[in-house]
Design an enzyme around this catalytic site. Structure first.
Site, PDB file in Angstrom:
ATOM      1  N   ARG A  72      50.601 -14.343  10.959  1.00 34.26           N
ATOM      2  CA  ARG A  72      51.044 -13.477   9.786  1.00 34.26           C
ATOM      3  C   ARG A  72      49.910 -13.192   8.714  1.00 34.26           C
ATOM      4  O   ARG A  72      49.213 -14.162   7.701  1.00 34.26           O
ATOM      5  CB  ARG A  72      51.672 -14.918   9.761  1.00 34.26           C
ATOM      6  CG  ARG A  72      52.587 -15.166   8.437  1.00 34.26           C
ATOM      7  CD  ARG A  72      53.652 -13.848   8.255  1.00 34.26           C
ATOM      8  NE  ARG A  72      54.900 -14.951   8.895  1.00 34.26           N
ATOM      9  CZ  ARG A  72      56.293 -14.188   9.501  1.00 34.26           C
ATOM     10  NH1 ARG A  72      56.365 -13.116   9.158  1.00 34.26           N
ATOM     11  NH2 ARG A  72      56.860 -14.358  10.040  1.00 34.26           N
ATOM     12  N   GLN A  90      65.032 -12.961  22.846  1.00 34.07           N
ATOM     13  CA  GLN A  90      63.519 -12.378  23.171  1.00 34.07           C
ATOM     14  C   GLN A  90      62.134 -12.687  21.167  1.00 34.07           C
ATOM     15  O   GLN A  90      63.819 -12.092  20.552  1.00 34.07           O
ATOM     16  CB  GLN A  90      63.950 -11.170  23.497  1.00 34.07           C
ATOM     17  CG  GLN A  90      64.636 -11.567  25.466  1.00 34.07           C
ATOM     18  CD  GLN A  90      63.794  -9.802  25.583  1.00 34.07           C
ATOM     19  OE1 GLN A  90      63.886  -8.818  25.935  1.00 34.07           O
ATOM     20  NE2 GLN A  90      63.531 -10.900  27.845  1.00 34.07           N
ATOM     21  N   ARG A  97      53.059  -6.909  19.641  1.00 32.96           N
ATOM     22  CA  ARG A  97      51.777  -8.354  18.598  1.00 32.96           C
ATOM     23  C   ARG A  97      51.538  -9.507  19.664  1.00 32.96           C
ATOM     24  O   ARG A  97      50.773 -10.282  18.568  1.00 32.96           O
ATOM     25  CB  ARG A  97      52.539  -8.198  17.646  1.00 32.96           C
ATOM     26  CG  ARG A  97      53.673  -8.935  17.587  1.00 32.96           C
ATOM     27  CD  ARG A  97      54.447  -9.186  16.026  1.00 32.96           C
ATOM     28  NE  ARG A  97      55.365  -9.890  16.199  1.00 32.96           N
ATOM     29  CZ  ARG A  97      56.256 -10.549  14.937  1.00 32.96           C
ATOM     30  NH1 ARG A  97      55.662  -9.906  13.798  1.00 32.96           N
ATOM     31  NH2 ARG A  97      57.592 -11.202  14.741  1.00 32.96           N
ATOM     32  N   HIS A 167      53.278  -2.519  10.606  1.00 35.86           N
ATOM     33  CA  HIS A 167      53.691  -4.004   9.687  1.00 35.86           C
ATOM     34  C   HIS A 167      52.704  -4.409   8.384  1.00 35.86           C
ATOM     35  O   HIS A 167      52.218  -5.857   8.580  1.00 35.86           O
ATOM     36  CB  HIS A 167      54.206  -4.418  10.448  1.00 35.86           C
ATOM     37  CG  HIS A 167      55.105  -6.264   9.862  1.00 35.86           C
ATOM     38  ND1 HIS A 167      55.154  -7.059   8.941  1.00 35.86           N
ATOM     39  CD2 HIS A 167      56.570  -6.855   9.761  1.00 35.86           C
ATOM     40  CE1 HIS A 167      55.433  -7.316   8.303  1.00 35.86           C
ATOM     41  NE2 HIS A 167      56.683  -7.539   8.966  1.00 35.86           N
ATOM     42  N   ASP A 214      63.994  -6.776   0.768  1.00 36.25           N
ATOM     43  CA  ASP A 214      63.639  -5.954   2.223  1.00 36.25           C
ATOM     44  C   ASP A 214      64.355  -5.463   2.939  1.00 36.25           C
ATOM     45  O   ASP A 214      66.270  -5.174   3.649  1.00 36.25           O
ATOM     46  CB  ASP A 214      64.328  -7.423   3.332  1.00 36.25           C
ATOM     47  CG  ASP A 214      63.742  -6.847   4.606  1.00 36.25           C
ATOM     48  OD1 ASP A 214      64.239  -8.402   5.777  1.00 36.25           O
ATOM     49  OD2 ASP A 214      63.338  -6.025   5.291  1.00 36.25           O
ATOM     50  N   GLU A 272      55.217  -0.729   5.322  1.00 39.69           N
ATOM     51  CA  GLU A 272      55.586  -0.642   6.926  1.00 39.69           C
ATOM     52  C   GLU A 272      55.358   1.181   7.086  1.00 39.69           C
ATOM     53  O   GLU A 272      56.239   1.151   6.684  1.00 39.69           O
ATOM     54  CB  GLU A 272      55.734  -1.733   7.498  1.00 39.69           C
ATOM     55  CG  GLU A 272      55.797  -3.274   7.369  1.00 39.69           C
ATOM     56  CD  GLU A 272      57.112  -3.885   7.209  1.00 39.69           C
ATOM     57  OE1 GLU A 272      57.489  -3.955   8.167  1.00 39.69           O
ATOM     58  OE2 GLU A 272      57.090  -5.062   7.104  1.00 39.69           O
TER      59      GLU A 272
HETATM   60  O1  TA6 Z   1      59.621  -6.047   8.143  1.00 42.28           O
HETATM   61  C1  TA6 Z   1      59.962  -7.281   7.502  1.00 42.28           C
HETATM   62  C2  TA6 Z   1      61.202  -7.980   8.557  1.00 42.28           C
HETATM   63  O2  TA6 Z   1      61.533  -7.067   9.419  1.00 42.28           O
HETATM   64  C3  TA6 Z   1      61.923  -8.519   7.933  1.00 42.28           C
HETATM   65  O3  TA6 Z   1      62.956  -8.607   8.044  1.00 42.28           O
HETATM   66  C4  TA6 Z   1      60.802 -10.347   8.220  1.00 42.28           C
HETATM   67  O4  TA6 Z   1      61.651 -10.624   9.601  1.00 42.28           O
HETATM   68  C5  TA6 Z   1      59.834  -9.857   8.635  1.00 42.28           C
HETATM   69  O5  TA6 Z   1      60.331  -8.534   9.145  1.00 42.28           O
HETATM   70  C6  TA6 Z   1      58.853 -10.793   9.336  1.00 42.28           C
HETATM   71  O6  TA6 Z   1      59.081 -10.568  10.875  1.00 42.28           O
HETATM   72  P1  TA6 Z   1      59.122 -11.349  11.720  1.00 42.28           P
HETATM   73  O7  TA6 Z   1      59.787 -11.617  12.746  1.00 42.28           O
HETATM   74  O8  TA6 Z   1      57.018 -11.324  11.735  1.00 42.28           O
HETATM   75  O9  TA6 Z   1      58.003 -13.386  10.961  1.00 42.28           O
END
Ligand code: TA6
Length: 298
Positions: A72, A90, A97, A167, A214, A272
Site C-alpha cells: 500500500r 479475484q 503487483r 498507480h 476517485d 495514475e
Molecule cells: O485507482 C483508484 C482505485 O481504483 C480506487 O477505486 C481504490 O480501489 C484504489 O484504486 C485502491 O485499490 P486497491 O485494490 O489497491 O485497494
C-alpha cells in the site's frame, strides 16, 4: 534469483540488494542524483527521494508486506486489469503487483542515473489468474526524475484486451491544501457515486480535495501537484496512456481499508497513468504496448 546470486551478478556501486519487509528482496539505489527502494515482489518502487528533497512517494504505515497481498503505497503495477477483477473473487488491479518478478538488468548511466529492469515470468503468476501468454517488463530510471516504463507484449495467438495503471501514491503535506493542475476542462467519470459515466463530468479549474475523490479523466497529458505545505510542485508526465486516475480515499474508505491508517488520507494523493475504461488497449498477437510515467519535483 536469490540474494547472493543477485549480489554477485549485479555488483554496482550505486546498488545494494537486501532482504527487507516480509522477507522480500529489495533493490536499494543510492546514486549522485537520488535514492530509491524497489521490491522485486511486485516490481514495486516503494520509495524515491531526489537529492535535497523530501520523499516523493507515500507509503502507508499499515501496508502489508505479504506474498499474495499488494503493498500500500509507492507505485503499484496494475496489470492486466485495472480495478475490479473480471472474475468474481479475484484480486483487484491484476496479478502483476502480487507476483514475484526477476531482475533482468541493472546499469549505471554516465549521467548518473541508475536503470533497473525487472521481468515477470509467466510461471510466477497464479495459473488461476493467467488470461493469456504475455511478456511484461518494467524499466525504472532513478535520477533527478523517477521514470517507469511498463512494456507489455501479447505473446498469445489471439487479440487480448488489457487495462492497467502505474498507480503512484504521492506524499503531500495536507490533502486539504494541495491542488492538482492540468485537468481543467477535461471530461471524467466519477467512480464515487453510482455507475460511472464516461465524460459524465467536466473538470472546472484545479482539483481540490475535500472529500473522497476517485475519478478517471480522459484525454489527458501532464499533471502537477501544487503542495504549499511542502513548498513544492510534483510534475507527473506520462506516455502510452489517455486516462489519468486521481484518487484520495478520504475518511470512510480509509477506515474501511485494513492496510491504510484512518488518518493517512491527509498525507497522500494518487495520480495514475492508466489505460482504463475507454482507454483499454487491445493488443494483437505479438503487439507491444508501453505505458510510461515520469515524476519530477520542480
Ligand atoms: O485507482 C483508484 C482505485 O481504483 C480506487 O477505486 C481504490 O480501489 C484504489 O484504486 C485502491 O485499490 P486497491 O485494490 O489497491 O485497494
Amino acid at each position: 534469483m536469490d540474494l547472493q546470486t543477485l549480489k554477485e551478478k549485479f555488483n554496482l556501486k550505486t546498488v545494494e540488494f537486501t532482504e527487507g519487509e516480509g522477507g522480500f528482496i529489495f533493490i536499494d539505489v543510492q546514486n549522485p542524483l537520488a535514492d530509491a527502494r524497489i521490491s522485486t515482489y511486485g516490481a514495486h518502487v516503494t520509495s524515491y527521494t531526489p537529492n535535497g528533497q523530501r520523499p516523493v512517494l507515500w507509503m502507508s504505515r499499515m501496508s502489508w508486506f505479504e506474498s499474495g497481498k499488494p503493498i500500500r503505497g509507492g507505485v503499484p503495477i496494475c496489470w492486466p486489469w485495472f480495478g475490479a477483477a473480471p472474475v468474481e473473487g479475484q484480486p483487484s488491479h491484476g496479478f502483476a503487483r502480487i507476483s514475484q518478478w526477476e531482475v533482468g538488468n541493472v546499469r549505471e548511466l554516465e549521467s548518473g542515473e541508475t536503470v533497473v529492469t525487472l521481468e515477470l515470468p509467466e510461471a510466477a503468476v497464479d495459473p488461476a489468474l493467467l488470461r493469456f501468454s504475455f511478456r511484461l517488463e518494467l524499466e525504472i530510471i532513478v535520477g533527478r526524475s523517477l521514470e517507469l516504463v511498463l512494456t507489455m507484449v501479447n505473446a498469445s495467438d489471439s487479440p487480448q484486451q488489457v487495462t492497467g495503471a502505474l498507480h503512484s501514491y504521492f506524499s503531500i503535506a495536507a490533502a486539504e491544501e494541495i491542488v492538482v493542475r492540468g485537468l481543467s476542462d477535461v471530461g471524467y467519470e466519477d467512480r464515487v457515486v453510482g455507475a460511472p459515466v464516461v465524460y459524465g463530468h467536466i473538470q472546472k479549474g484545479d482539483i481540490g480535495i475535500d472529500r473522497e475523490v476517485d475519478r478517471i479523466y480522459h484525454g489527458t497529458g501532464a499533471v502537477e501537484i501544487f503542495d504549499p505545505g511542502f513548498n513544492r510542485v510534483i510534475r507527473v508526465e506520462k506516455s502510452g496512456s489517455a486516462a489519468t486516475v486521481v484518487w484520495n480515499p478520504w475518511i470512510r474508505k480509509s477506515h474501511a481499508m485494513p492496510d491504510f491508517g484512518d488518518e493517512e488520507y491527509h498525507t497522500m494523493v494518487c495520480i495514475e497513468a492508466a489505460n482504463a475504461s475507454v482507454d483499454a488497449r487491445t493488443l494483437m498477437p505479438g503487439e507491444i504496448h508501453r505505458l510510461g510515467q515520469k515524476i519530477t519535483v520542480l
